[in-house]
Write a protein that holds these residues in place. Structure first.
Motif, PDB file in Angstrom:
ATOM      1  N   THR A 198      -2.830   2.209  -3.882  1.00 51.85           N
ATOM      2  CA  THR A 198      -3.250   3.298  -3.462  1.00 51.85           C
ATOM      3  C   THR A 198      -3.594   3.920  -2.620  1.00 51.85           C
ATOM      4  N   ARG A 238      -0.003  10.119  -4.096  1.00 53.71           N
ATOM      5  CA  ARG A 238      -0.335  10.226  -5.253  1.00 53.71           C
ATOM      6  C   ARG A 238       0.758  10.910  -6.235  1.00 53.71           C
ATOM      7  N   VAL A 264       0.660  -0.687   0.255  1.00 50.43           N
ATOM      8  CA  VAL A 264       0.065   0.050  -0.003  1.00 50.43           C
ATOM      9  C   VAL A 264       1.194   1.188   0.218  1.00 50.43           C
ATOM     10  N   ILE A 265       0.653   1.940  -0.550  1.00 51.59           N
ATOM     11  CA  ILE A 265       1.261   3.927  -1.157  1.00 51.59           C
ATOM     12  C   ILE A 265       0.263   4.590  -0.374  1.00 51.59           C
ATOM     13  N   GLY A 300       4.567   8.805  -5.405  1.00 49.20           N
ATOM     14  CA  GLY A 300       3.861   7.461  -5.717  1.00 49.20           C
ATOM     15  C   GLY A 300       3.108   6.702  -6.943  1.00 49.20           C
ATOM     16  N   LYS A 301       3.027   7.272  -8.065  1.00 43.98           N
ATOM     17  CA  LYS A 301       2.699   7.087  -8.934  1.00 43.98           C
ATOM     18  C   LYS A 301       3.972   5.877  -9.600  1.00 43.98           C
ATOM     19  N   HIS A 328      -5.135   7.873  -0.791  1.00 50.79           N
ATOM     20  CA  HIS A 328      -4.461   9.998  -1.160  1.00 50.79           C
ATOM     21  C   HIS A 328      -5.347   9.791  -0.254  1.00 50.79           C
ATOM     22  N   THR A 344      -8.671   9.157   0.483  1.00 50.88           N
ATOM     23  CA  THR A 344      -8.916   8.110   1.398  1.00 50.88           C
ATOM     24  C   THR A 344      -9.634   7.754   2.252  1.00 50.88           C
ATOM     25  N   ILE A 377       3.759   2.716  -7.901  1.00 50.78           N
ATOM     26  CA  ILE A 377       2.748   2.341  -8.514  1.00 50.78           C
ATOM     27  C   ILE A 377       3.708   1.020  -9.538  1.00 50.78           C
ATOM     28  N   VAL A 434      -0.240  -4.098  -5.269  1.00 51.29           N
ATOM     29  CA  VAL A 434      -0.509  -1.771  -5.066  1.00 51.29           C
ATOM     30  C   VAL A 434      -1.883  -2.008  -5.154  1.00 51.29           C
TER      31      VAL A 434
END
Ligand code: NDP
Length: 275
Positions: free
Chosen positions: A174, A153, A149-150, A158-159, A176, A179, A162, A172
Motif C-alpha cells: 500500500t 489508505r 499495489v494500492i 484502500g485499507k 500513500h 511513500t 488490502i 499486497v
C-alpha cells in the motif's frame, strides 16, 4: 471493456431485483434502506438521490432523512428499517460509523464488520473495494501470486481492499502520500489500484508494461470527471475507464450488502456469531 462492465452491471441488477423480490416475499414487505444525513452537506444530495433511484429500480424503498445520533439509535432499533447509510463530515466519520448497528451496516464500516473482514469472516464489505473486486472479475484477472499495489489508505477504500486482495492470495503493498518515491512501488505492480483523489497522479512511466490498472479516482477538473490515472497509461497497461468503471458497481454493492444482511436476518443470524 465498457461493454463488458455494462453487461456485468445489468446481470448484477437483474440478480438483485430477483433477490429483493424473494426477500420481500419472505419479509412480507419491501426492503427499506435509510440514507441519514447527520450533518448538512449539499454535495452529498446528488449521491443520495441517485441511491434512492437505484434502490427503487431494484425493489428497495430508500428513505432520505436528516437527523442526529439519537435518530440513528432509533433507526438501529426500528425493525422496519433494514439498512442504514450515514452522511457526515469526514472528521466525524469514525465516531458516527461506530454508532450504526452492524446488522444494518450496508457500507461495511462499523468496527465489528471491518473486524470481520480482517478476520476473514463473512459480512458486508465497504462498497468501493467490492466494486474493485467486481471489475477484476469482469477483466478475468487471476489474483493468486500477483503483486498488487494500492495507492491510498483510506478506511473506506484502500485499507479494506488490502484484505479483499489478500483473501484472493495476491501479495499486497500500500502506498500513500508519504511513500517516496511512489513509482518505485507502482512500477512493480501486476495490479495497480489507485484511490488517491489526485487527478492524473499516475503517469505511464510509473506503470509496469502489461499491468492491470484500476482507477478508482473521481475528480472534477474543469467540469469534467477525471480519474487518478493519466489516460496515456492505456498505451502500456489495461486501464479501467473513469467514468464508467469502478463507479458503475459501487452503488450496486450497497444493495448487495443489504441483501446479505437481510438473508442473515431472515436466517436468524446476527453479526455476533457466524454459525
Ligand atoms: P481520501 O482522501 O480519504 O484518501 C486518499 C488517499 O490517497 C490517502 O491515503 C492519501 O494518503 C493518498 N494520497 C493522496 N495523495 C497522494 C499522493 N500524491 N501519492 C500517494 N498517495 C496519495 O480519499 P478516498 O479514499 O475517499 O477516495 C479516493 C478517490 O476515490 C477519490 O477520488 C474519490 O472521489 C474516489 N472514490 C471513488 C469511488 C467510486 O465508486 N469510484 C467511491 C469512493 C471514492 P495519506 O493517507 O497519507 O493522506
Amino acid at each position: 471493456m465498457k461493454a463488458l462492465i455494462k453487461k456485468r452491471r445489468n446481470e448484477l441488477k437483474e440478480g438483485l431485483r430477483e433477490e429483493f423480490s424473494q426477500l420481500g416475499n419472505r419479509l412480507g414487505r419491501e426492503a427499506v434502506l435509510v440514507s441519514l444525513a447527520l450533518e448538512a452537506d449539499p454535495s452529498s444530495e446528488v449521491y443520495r438521490n441517485s441511491i434512492k433511484k437505484k434502490g427503487e429500480s431494484l425493489g428497495v424503498r430508500v428513505k432520505l432523512m436528516e437527523g442526529n445520533r439519537e435518530d440513528l439509535r432509533r433507526l438501529n432499533r426500528d425493525p422496519g428499517i433494514d439498512g442504514i447509510i450515514i452522511h457526515c463530515r469526514r472528521e466525524n466519520f469514525l465516531e458516527y460509523s461506530s454508532l450504526i448497528s452492524p446488522e444494518k451496516d450496508v457500507e461495511g464500516i462499523t468496527p465489528l464488520n471491518l473486524g470481520r473482514l480482517v478476520r476473514g469472516e463473512d459480512g458486508p464489505r465497504p462498497a468501493t473495494p467490492l466494486a474493485v473486486m467486481e471489475i477484476l472479475k469482469v477483466l478475468n484477472f487471476p489474483l493468486e501470486g500477483k503483486m498488487a499495489v494500492i495507492v491510498g489508505r483510506s478506511i473506506i477504500v484502500g485499507k479494506p481492499l488490502i484484505f479483499l486482495l489478500l483473501a484472493e492470495n495476491a501479495t499486497v503493498a500500500t502506498a500513500h502520500s508519504r511513500t517516496k518515491p511512489l513509482e518505485r512501488l507502482t512500477s512493480q505492480a501486476d495490479l495497480l489500484v489507485v484511490a488517491a483523489g489526485r487527478p492524473h497522479l499516475i503517469k505511464p512511466s510509473m506503470v509496469k508494461e502489461g499491468a492491470v490498472v484500476v482507477d478508482v479516482g473521481i475528480n472534477v477538473v474543469d467540469g469534467k470527471i477525471t480519474g487518478d490515472v493519466d489516460p496515456q497509461v492505456k498505451e502500456k497497461a489495461l486501464l479501467t475507464p473513469v467514468p464508467g468503471g469502478v463507479g458503475t458497481f459501487t452503488p450496486l454493492m450497497l444493495f448487495s450488502n443489504l441483501a446479505l444482511l437481510l438473508r442473515r436476518k431472515l436466517e436468524g443470524k446476527t453479526s455476533h456469531n457466524s454459525d
